[in-house]
Design an enzyme around this catalytic site. Structure first.
Site, PDB file in Angstrom:
ATOM      1  N   SER A   1      59.135  59.781 -36.414  1.00 30.54           N
ATOM      2  CA  SER A   1      58.760  59.487 -35.031  1.00 30.54           C
ATOM      3  C   SER A   1      57.348  59.939 -34.699  1.00 30.54           C
ATOM      4  CB  SER A   1      59.748  60.199 -34.088  1.00 30.54           C
ATOM      5  OG  SER A   1      59.334  60.059 -32.750  1.00 30.54           O
ATOM      6  N   GLY A   2      56.772  59.274 -33.712  1.00 35.02           N
ATOM      7  CA  GLY A   2      55.486  59.706 -33.161  1.00 35.02           C
ATOM      8  C   GLY A   2      55.669  60.794 -32.115  1.00 35.02           C
ATOM      9  N   ASP A   3      56.930  61.059 -31.748  1.00 35.88           N
ATOM     10  CA  ASP A   3      57.204  62.112 -30.770  1.00 35.88           C
ATOM     11  C   ASP A   3      58.387  62.921 -31.307  1.00 35.88           C
ATOM     12  OD1 ASP A   3      57.450  63.599 -28.321  1.00 35.88           O
ATOM     13  OD2 ASP A   3      56.478  61.963 -27.275  1.00 35.88           O
ATOM     14  N   ASP A   4      59.190  63.544 -30.418  1.00 35.47           N
ATOM     15  CA  ASP A   4      60.289  64.376 -30.906  1.00 35.47           C
ATOM     16  C   ASP A   4      61.354  63.522 -31.612  1.00 35.47           C
ATOM     17  OD1 ASP A   4      59.079  66.583 -29.598  1.00 35.47           O
ATOM     18  OD2 ASP A   4      60.012  65.969 -27.706  1.00 35.47           O
TER      19      ASP A   4
ATOM     20  N   SER B   1      58.022  64.380 -38.151  1.00 37.73           N
ATOM     21  CA  SER B   1      57.345  64.236 -36.854  1.00 37.73           C
ATOM     22  C   SER B   1      56.114  65.144 -36.820  1.00 37.73           C
ATOM     23  CB  SER B   1      58.319  64.607 -35.730  1.00 37.73           C
ATOM     24  OG  SER B   1      57.639  64.636 -34.505  1.00 37.73           O
TER      25      SER B   1
END
Ligand SMILES: *[C@@H]1O[C@H](CO)[C@@H](O)[C@H](O)[C@H]1NC(C)=O
Ligand SMILES: *[C@@H]1O[C@H](CO)[C@@H](O)[C@H](O)[C@H]1NC(C)=O
Ligand SMILES: *[C@@H]1O[C@H](CO)[C@@H](O)[C@H](O)[C@H]1NC(C)=O
Ligand SMILES: *[C@@H]1O[C@H](CO)[C@@H](O)[C@H](O)[C@H]1NC(C)=O
Ligand SMILES: *[C@@H]1O[C@H](CO)[C@@H](O)[C@H](O)[C@H]1NC(C)=O
Ligand SMILES: *[C@@H]1O[C@H](CO)[C@@H](O)[C@H](O)[C@H]1NC(C)=O
Length: 483
Positions: A259-262, A293
């Protein structure tokens, strides 16, 4: 001249007849194959359905270009009549099924076959605007409304989204670009959002490139999410994997997330709206999560946690190249609490931080917030952690006048990277104990000799749900070249 024309007509007729014969022969061969190719597909689910339908029964076109939004909507509407007649399963067969937003119904299964992709439309008009969530007060990207999620549902009971590793492709790139260019006045769609619902299963799927968060169960309970592969580019904005939000009795297991986030963000509403709504996320277990991540957390608690987060277990967590393992994110204004968090067995490789707590996260609704609404963070337990190639062991901050208390860290071995930070632990406004932790933690996490931090031994309610074996007979297309 006349003879010439006639002969052309004659030739055409002959050719046409040959073609027709050929086609007949071809389709006869194909339909024989059709019979032999029918196969029974079995799958695990919380409930099986009496009625089976295929998306093609409703005129669906799996060519990747024709919009099937109306087809999905009509199929679900039609199949909702079976809700109290044994339920229905809608099979999405192999193909690329372009669609905008559609809702599910109760006692219903959406089964995405291997080789089938639900392809999210890039057209904003395919996502009708809906009101902000009551516990958020406004959209998360912008103060305006929200685009409805690709797959939605509200006030549902007993809904399954599964497959034999079929795919949901959010085609998020155009949304990410618009978001980065600040061209959106409304909040991006999520891939799946079920609200005010109970008895939910999301399993055996691959999901890629969501416009924003992937899976967002909100104000819901009794939720099983398992055997999922979730992938977005590591630089894509806000592509959280799974965000249980004001939910109860939740199990997430055997999931792989890039993921680009959590990878997972546990939430419960935002500032004054979340405080007023007051619905916590509680009784949840995350097991066998693998996460990549680089810029965010493996599991984040918050930052929207104003309705409270409690009684969360995480075990057998693997992370590779991630920013932090379990991160608590909050700020004055959030109110609420994060308490009784239990983590057992993490294996971490290449991390910026192992422990990270932030009491000054920021990000508030435009309508303002109450700076005196202080969150309470207490009883946070971590044990049996092995980490390698770590830049900084712990960056742990609380809030001035509102310290985070009751941290327990035991049996933790952190191997540092070739060029680690000079300061390995920075602890401010936090209190707790530690045992058998290397490198040696800050003084306020006093070493208590040989203690073991708590991890509940009692079974968790959601594990009592047993899956049944359900099935249907798959169909092959007459002309398999169209698949
Ligand atoms: C889906 O359900 C939500 C909540 O009930 C509703 O606001 C929305 O309009 C529905 N969307 C569609 C496409 O029917
Ligand atoms: C779903 O995943 C589980 C675990 O990997 C597996 O046992 C099961 O066969 C899968 N089901 C389908 C339909 O692929
Ligand atoms: C499902 O498909 C993805 C690729 O789309 C693959 O990486 C993953 O291993 C598959 N999962 C299973 C259980 O077969
Ligand atoms: C400490 O953690 C390691 C790695 O998880 C584990 O193998 C070991 O059994 C643990 N020791 C104790 C005393 O629990
Ligand atoms: C330690 O953390 C506090 C609060 O989070 C921060 O203000 C301070 O700059 C940090 N110190 C170092 C040396 O990083
Ligand atoms: C072949 O498949 C088509 C469409 O899936 C179906 O309508 C037809 O009945 C099948 N033929 C046979 C002989 O089963």
């Amino acid at each position: 001249m006349a003879f010439y024309k006639l002969s052309i007509i004659f030739t055409n007729v002959v050719i046409a007849s040959f073609l027709l014969l050929g086609l007949l022969k071809f389709s006869m061969v194909e339909s024989k194959r059709n019979v032999t190719d029918r196969s029974k597909i079995s799958y695990p689910a919380i409930n099986c359905r009496k009625h089976t339908a295929f998306l093609t029964d409703y005129g669906g076109k799996g060519d990747g270009r024709t919009s099937n939004t109306a087809v999905f909507q009509a199929a679900v509407k039609d199949l909702s009549q079976f809700a109290y007649l044994g339920g229905a399963q809608l099979i999405v067969p192999p193909g690329k099924w372009l669609t905008g937003s559609f809702n599910l119904t109760s006692h219903f299964t959406l089964f995405i076959q291997h080789g089938a992709t639900i392809l999210a439309s890039k057209d904003e008009k395919e996502y009708p605007l809906v009101k902000p969530l009551p516990s958020y007060g406004q959209g998360r990207d912008a103060p305006g409304a929200r685009f409805s999620s690709l797959i939605g549902g509200s006030h549902l009971t007993d809904v399954v989204i599964t497959g034999d590793n079929g795919t949901i492709d959010g085609q998020g790139k155009s949304w990410w670009t618009k978001y980065r260019q600040k061209k959106l006045v409304n909040t991006r769609p999520y891939l799946i959002e079920l609200m005010y619902s109970k008895q939910i299963q999301i399993s055996n799927l691959t999901m890629i490139n969501s416009p924003s968060w992937f899976v967002h169960p909100v104000y819901s309970s009794d939720i099983i999410m398992q055997d999922l592969t979730i992938r977005a580019p590591i630089d894509s904005p806000n592509t959280d994997g799974i965000d249980p939000d004001s939910c109860r009795n939740v199990k997430i297991q055997d999931v792989f997330i890039v993921s680009g986030d959590d990878c997972i963000a546990v939430k419960s509403g935002w500032d004054q709206y979340g405080i007023r709504f007051g619905l916590p996320t509680q009784h949840m277990i995350i097991r066998r999560l693998t996460c990549i991540s680089p810029d965010s957390a493996v599991i984040a608690l918050g930052s929207e946690m104003s309705g409270g987060i409690k009684n969360i277990r995480a075990e057998d967590i693997t992370a590779i190249n991630s920013q932090s393992a379990i991160r608590i994110k909050t700020a004055p204004g959030r109110g609420g609490y994060v308490r009784d968090i239990f983590v057992n067995r993490m294996n971490l490789q290449t991390m910026k931080y192992v422990f990270w707590t932030t009491g000054s996260y920021g990000q508030h609704p435009v309508s303002g917030y109450d700076p005196h609404a202080l969150p309470k963070v207490e009883r946070i337990n971590y044990k049996n952690v092995v980490a390698k190639d770590v830049k900084m062991a712990g960056n742990m901050g609380g809030i001035d006048g509102d310290p985070f208390t009751g941290f327990c860290l035991s049996n933790i071995t952190i191997g540092l990277s070739a060029r680690p930070k000079r300061l390995q632990w920075n602890c401010t406004n936090i209190y707790g104990v530690s045992s058998n932790v290397t490198p040696q933690p800050c003084d306020i996490l006093k070493d208590k000799g040989s203690i073991e931090c708590k991890y509940p031994l009692s079974p968790i309610l959601i594990d009592k749900v047993k899956l049944k074996t359900c099935s249907f007979t798959s169909r092959k297309k007459v002309l398999s070249t169209f698949v």
